[in-house]
Design an enzyme around this catalytic site. Structure first.
Site, PDB file in Angstrom:
ATOM      1  N   GLN A  87      43.506  44.771 -37.052  1.00 29.67           N
ATOM      2  CA  GLN A  87      44.616  44.257 -37.866  1.00 29.67           C
ATOM      3  C   GLN A  87      44.431  42.762 -38.193  1.00 29.67           C
ATOM      4  O   GLN A  87      45.404  42.006 -38.257  1.00 29.67           O
ATOM      5  CB  GLN A  87      45.948  44.477 -37.142  1.00 29.67           C
ATOM      6  CG  GLN A  87      46.462  45.901 -37.232  1.00 29.67           C
ATOM      7  CD  GLN A  87      46.855  46.304 -38.658  1.00 29.67           C
ATOM      8  OE1 GLN A  87      46.980  45.470 -39.552  1.00 29.67           O
ATOM      9  NE2 GLN A  87      47.048  47.597 -38.859  1.00 29.67           N
ATOM     10  N   SER A  88      43.208  42.332 -38.402  1.00 31.66           N
ATOM     11  CA  SER A  88      42.931  40.912 -38.626  1.00 31.66           C
ATOM     12  C   SER A  88      43.537  40.383 -39.932  1.00 31.66           C
ATOM     13  O   SER A  88      43.292  40.932 -41.011  1.00 31.66           O
ATOM     14  CB  SER A  88      41.409  40.714 -38.668  1.00 31.66           C
ATOM     15  OG  SER A  88      41.090  39.413 -39.116  1.00 31.66           O
TER      16      SER A  88
END
Ligand SMILES: *Cc1c(COP(=O)(O)O)cnc(C)c1O
Length: 329
Positions: A80-81
């Site tokens: 989920q960067s």
């Protein structure tokens, strides 16, 4: 097109991606409650690919990528960067391919999946897919393994004949820190404290250099449990000092607070959740579970205990797309 703008002799090149300066405004209801004069710097509203602090760094990092005539940009991060999402958008603007090695968590949770781990779909992953970012997912492990897998990906692309540029985790290099050294120019020097979430370190590093010798104290709320955090920030700072032609700062000059990481990097915390609700219900402003919620939790507690006072700036570093990857109960 997006011409590279060179500001002055010796300054690094940048390509404009964000709408700068970002807005800054007071938070009156929280100020009353906390007994401080609290303001917020809205880098979540920088107008670039849903906002967030990586946009500023990418203005300098992408200028470097373009100068190197790369065709493919390779980086890494959590699944989920926020960094990969913004990097993907920056690559799109210049017609470059973007590939990233990702893992759900930078550790194997001993007791199984942590309670507040984000989902591996939704949120930033949806945006990555729309942008055409190629994600190479590996099993959860640690940052070292993530980086070695990223090296491997870069070499295999090079072997296949592509010109590859690698971007550091979180965009944290001397150029990334430089972007935040410059960002301080949007704020001025009348704050007593500046509080930011800190993880790969270049946001805190650049801001701390910018306020060296002024009355403003920069506090980084760590979102990663790394005990050597301040050493890593200082190391980044040595690169920044070289760029600026100034003396470097020692690890002890970086004020990193470790009390609000919670269970680990990349998962929400109880205090962070409470801070997200408090900010939303007091001011109508959304924070994220991985960084800014934890940083706000730290700020609230430090105000209550009297460790910070006077005029305080909370630097909103973005991350809100992660709100849409929350585990539903
Ligand atoms: C990456 C990130 C941070 C941490 O910034 P660093 O410069 O990596 O320390 C904070 N907040 C958000 C929302 C981020 O995406």
């Amino acid at each position: 097109m997006y011409a590279t703008v060179r500001k002055a002799m010796g300054e690094p090149d940048r390509v404009p991606l964000c709408l700068l300066p970002t807005p800054m405004h007071p938070l009156p209801r929280l100020s009353d409650e906390l007994g401080i004069d609290l303001w917020i710097k809205r880098d979540d509203l920088n107008g670039f690919a849903f906002g967030g602090n990586k946009g500023r760094k990418l203005e300098y990092l992408m200028a470097d990528v373009l100068a190197r005539k790369a065709q493919v940009v390779v980086s890494c991060g959590a699944t989920q960067s926020n960094h990969i999402r913004q990097l993907g958008a920056a690559c799109a603007r210049f017609g470059l391919r973007c590939e990233a090695v990702v893992m759900d968590l930078p550790y194997d949770a001993p007791s199984g999946r942590p309670l507040r781990a984000p989902r591996a779909e939704g949120g930033n992953v949806v945006l990555d897919e729309i942008l055409g970012v190629k994600l190479h997912k590996i099993a959860s492990g640690n940052w070292e393994r993530l980086e070695s897998e990223t090296e491997k990906l870069a070499s295999s692309l090079e072997d296949a004949g592509a010109r590859v540029a690698q971007i550091a985790l979180g965009g944290s290099s001397a150029l990334g820190a430089y972007a935040f050294w410059r960002a301080a120019g949007e704020v001025g020097t009348d704050f007593d404290f500046l509080v930011t979430a800190s993880s790969s370190g270049s946001t805190q590093c650049g801001l701390t250099y910018a306020y060296r010798g002024s009355k403003t104290r920069v506090l980084g709320i760590a979102c990663d449990p790394e005990p050597q955090f301040a050493d890593d920030v200082a190391e980044l700072g040595r690169g920044l000092a070289d760029l600026l032609g100034t003396n470097s700062m020692g690890a002890r000059e970086f004020d990193v607070r470790h009390g609000w990481v919670g269970e680990g990097y990349g998962v929400g915390s109880e205090a962070g959740e409470a801070a997200i609700q408090k900010m939303a219900r007091s001011e109508g402003v959304f924070l994220d579970p991985i960084y800014t919620g934890k940083a706000a939790a730290g700020l609230f507690e430090l105000a209550r205990t009297g460790e910070i006072w006077g005029k305080v700036l909370f630097w909103h570093t973005g991350g809100t797309p992660a709100l849409f990857a929350r585990e539903t109960s």
